[in-house]
Design a protein around this motif. Structure first.
Motif, PDB file in Angstrom:
ATOM      1  N   GLY A 120       0.785  -1.224   0.000  1.00 36.56           N
ATOM      2  CA  GLY A 120       0.000   0.000   0.000  1.00 36.56           C
ATOM      3  C   GLY A 120       0.814   1.269   0.000  1.00 36.56           C
ATOM      4  O   GLY A 120       0.253   2.366  -0.003  1.00 36.56           O
ATOM      5  N   ASP A 121       2.135   1.167  -0.004  1.00 36.56           N
ATOM      6  CA  ASP A 121       3.001   2.340  -0.021  1.00 36.56           C
ATOM      7  C   ASP A 121       3.402   2.628  -1.464  1.00 36.56           C
ATOM      8  O   ASP A 121       4.055   1.810  -2.114  1.00 36.56           O
ATOM      9  CB  ASP A 121       4.238   2.076   0.842  1.00 36.56           C
ATOM     10  N   ARG A 122       3.028   3.795  -1.972  1.00 40.70           N
ATOM     11  CA  ARG A 122       3.298   4.127  -3.369  1.00 40.70           C
ATOM     12  C   ARG A 122       4.795   4.191  -3.660  1.00 40.70           C
ATOM     13  O   ARG A 122       5.271   3.689  -4.679  1.00 40.70           O
ATOM     14  CB  ARG A 122       2.639   5.471  -3.716  1.00 40.70           C
ATOM     15  N   LEU A 123       5.547   4.823  -2.764  1.00 41.45           N
ATOM     16  CA  LEU A 123       6.990   4.932  -2.964  1.00 41.45           C
ATOM     17  C   LEU A 123       7.649   3.553  -3.021  1.00 41.45           C
ATOM     18  O   LEU A 123       8.538   3.302  -3.839  1.00 41.45           O
ATOM     19  CB  LEU A 123       7.627   5.758  -1.842  1.00 41.45           C
ATOM     20  N   SER A 124       7.194   2.667  -2.156  1.00 44.64           N
ATOM     21  CA  SER A 124       7.762   1.325  -2.118  1.00 44.64           C
ATOM     22  C   SER A 124       7.464   0.573  -3.413  1.00 44.64           C
ATOM     23  O   SER A 124       8.344  -0.101  -3.975  1.00 44.64           O
ATOM     24  CB  SER A 124       7.197   0.564  -0.911  1.00 44.64           C
ATOM     25  N   SER A 125       6.249   0.678  -3.910  1.00 45.44           N
ATOM     26  CA  SER A 125       5.872  -0.011  -5.146  1.00 45.44           C
ATOM     27  C   SER A 125       6.655   0.519  -6.337  1.00 45.44           C
ATOM     28  O   SER A 125       7.152  -0.256  -7.176  1.00 45.44           O
ATOM     29  CB  SER A 125       4.368   0.151  -5.406  1.00 45.44           C
ATOM     30  N   GLU A 126       6.787   1.850  -6.428  1.00 48.21           N
ATOM     31  CA  GLU A 126       7.552   2.443  -7.526  1.00 48.21           C
ATOM     32  C   GLU A 126       9.020   2.025  -7.456  1.00 48.21           C
ATOM     33  O   GLU A 126       9.644   1.728  -8.489  1.00 48.21           O
ATOM     34  CB  GLU A 126       7.436   3.968  -7.480  1.00 48.21           C
TER      35      GLU A 126
END
Length: 518
Positions: free
Chosen positions: A162-168
């Motif tokens: 759910g963390d956008r930075l982590s996924s990117e």
């Protein structure tokens, strides 16, 4: 019957013990996760930490000699696995770095509600692959070890659901690494087609006398593509673009792991293929790596210099760009090896520098992880007045930064830079030595700027007001004056003790710079 017997290879399990133990404990953790209740999940972290410590201790019985296994029956001197001095030193660096990462991770897994079983399984699996790689002596084992070390790292970077930075970050890391692997595999396939072997010693021999000019062209393409693949893995410019966003998006212990263990994997693989696999192409890879070293250190240091201290995650971004600059220094002795009559001697400077860098850089990430508990944005300005709040921690971070800068009392950082500088001068690369000296001066500014922030007067009221103004108050459960968790304190203390010991007795590391490891 005799034919069957001649094909059976003896296995030296003692030589294989370090990566095997790490892999076995990974499986134990994965199975245990199925049966442990949620309240007992923290036990998995301690099992993983103990497993990494046991794998590191398994190196001790190997110090008495050069052990080899998985050798060809017809050629006993041609082996796929060698526990020689080079392999043992890099395995010590890798397993020690993974152990410090595990200590940093114990509280991170709990605080960020990461899936414990998956996290520890992936970390141990990656460490097992990283420990296997420096002992690999054929291209197939080398590529497999590299992927075993890399594939779990993709998942670790993106494990914060759910963390956008982590996924990117995970996506960028994955795409760049897959591209590097594809290029490398194409190069390996060309080399196999040209030489008929995957063992580094046989490849090196075959490359010296290829009977057909077309095979020579194919081999040259294979050498170039293999080097490009490893340039991605080492974060050498211009293949470094994934580093800053990946470090920011990853959990901080994993960012530290990638900066140290990930680099050790890439550089040890690069050393093996150049020095042992492609010595006859030294006139090609030597100049190419010299240019890469110059470009990498310059890009890394200039980008670090431009970081805005008030920007969110600027501390991690500065460490990320710093690691790119440090990668440039690590490339210098490998490039110098292309100009030396004894290339195995030159790469000792890279190992000496990597040992220093591993200890102090993981220490810096450990302090960053501590600060992030109360200031998640992790700006450089968030470190203002750290000496007044946590004097011992501030002194430790100041020492780590001075080691990276190469300034007293970080004597080991200074000595390590001198050995790298000397390797360039001895190889006749005066222009590269001069450029390195300029980059060291550039790096002094941002390392000293961060160090001075630690000691500027900023009381708790001012810090709280700044945190409120920037919208990043301390998370619930982590007040500014809270104590340091024991595992995190242990990691900072271990890194500081290692740095101080090496600065007090630099010969412990620098002897690798004066010996021939390969």
């Amino acid at each position: 019957m005799s034919t069957v017997t001649s094909l059976v290879q003896s296995v030296d399990w003692l030589a294989l013990a370090p990566p095997t133990l790490a892999g076995a404990v990974a499986l134990v953790v994965l199975v245990a996760d199925l049966f442990l209740p949620a309240a007992r999940k923290p036990l998995l972290g301690w099992i993983a930490t103990a497993g990494l410590a046991l794998a590191a201790l398994a190196l001790l019985p190997l110090l008495d000699g050069d052990r080899r296994t998985f050798c060809l029956p017809a050629h006993p001197d041609v082996c796929s696995y060698a526990a020689d001095p080079f392999a043992l030193v890099v395995q010590f660096l890798v397993l020690g770095g993974a152990l410090l990462t595990a200590l940093l991770s114990i509280d991170t897994v709990r605080d960020q509600d990461l899936p414990a079983g998956e996290y520890w399984f992936l970390l141990l699996s990656s460490a097992a692959g990283a420990a296997l790689l420096p002992a690999s002596r054929d291209l197939a084992t080398l590529v497999i070890a590299l992927e075993v070390a890399s594939l779990p790292a993709f998942a670790l970077v993106g494990l914060r659901r759910g963390d956008r930075l982590s996924s990117e970050a995970a996506l960028k890391f994955f795409l760049s690494s897959v591209a590097a692997t594809a290029v490398m595999l194409l190069g390996v396939s060309f080399l196999y087609a040209a030489t008929g072997s995957l063992h580094l010693s046989q490849v090196a021999h075959a490359l010296t006398a290829l009977p057909d000019p077309r095979l020579a062209t194919l081999a040259s393409a294979g050498v170039a593509l293999t080097l490009v693949g490893f340039a991605f893995k080492t974060a050498a410019a211009p293949f470094h673009f994934w580093v800053p966003d990946t470090y920011v998006g990853a959990p901080l212990p994993i960012a530290g792991y990638l900066s140290v263990v990930g680099k050790a994997v890439g550089f040890s693989g690069l050393i093996l293929v150049t020095v042992q696999g492609f010595p006859s192409y030294a006139d090609v890879w030597g100049p190419a790596l010299a240019v890469l070293a110059a470009l990498t250190m310059t890009v890394g240091n200039v980008a670090a210099l431009r970081q805005d201290p008030r920007r969110a995650h600027s501390a991690v971004r500065l460490l990320a760009w710093s690691s790119v600059g440090q990668a440039g220094y690590l490339l210098v002795p490998i490039a110098a090896a292309g100009y030396e009559r004894d290339p195995g001697h030159a790469i000792g400077s890279t190992i000496a520098y990597a040992l220093m860098y591993a200890a102090v850089n993981l220490g810096a990430f450990a302090v960053a992880a501590l600060v992030a508990r109360t200031r998640p944005a992790n700006r450089i300005t968030d470190y203002r007045g750290l000496y007044h709040r946590r004097p011992v921690v501030a002194l430790a971070l100041g020492f780590f930064l001075l080691c990276l800068a190469g300034l007293p009392p970080g004597i080991i950082g200074l000595f390590a830079k001198v050995t790298v500088f000397s390797a360039a001068v001895d190889a006749g690369l005066a222009w590269l030595a001069v450029l390195m000296a300029v980059n060291v001066v550039i790096a002094l500014y941002y390392y000293l700027q961060w160090t001075t922030v630690l000691f500027r007067g900023a009381g708790e009221a001012e810090s709280a007001a700044e945190a409120a103004a920037t919208g990043t108050p301390a998370p619930a459960g982590h007040p500014a004056g809270a104590g340091i968790p024991a595992p995190l304190a242990t990691a900072i203390a271990l890194a500081a003790v290692l740095g101080i010991a090496l600065s007090g007795a630099p010969q412990l590391v620098l002897r690798f710079a004066s010996g021939t490891l390969l």
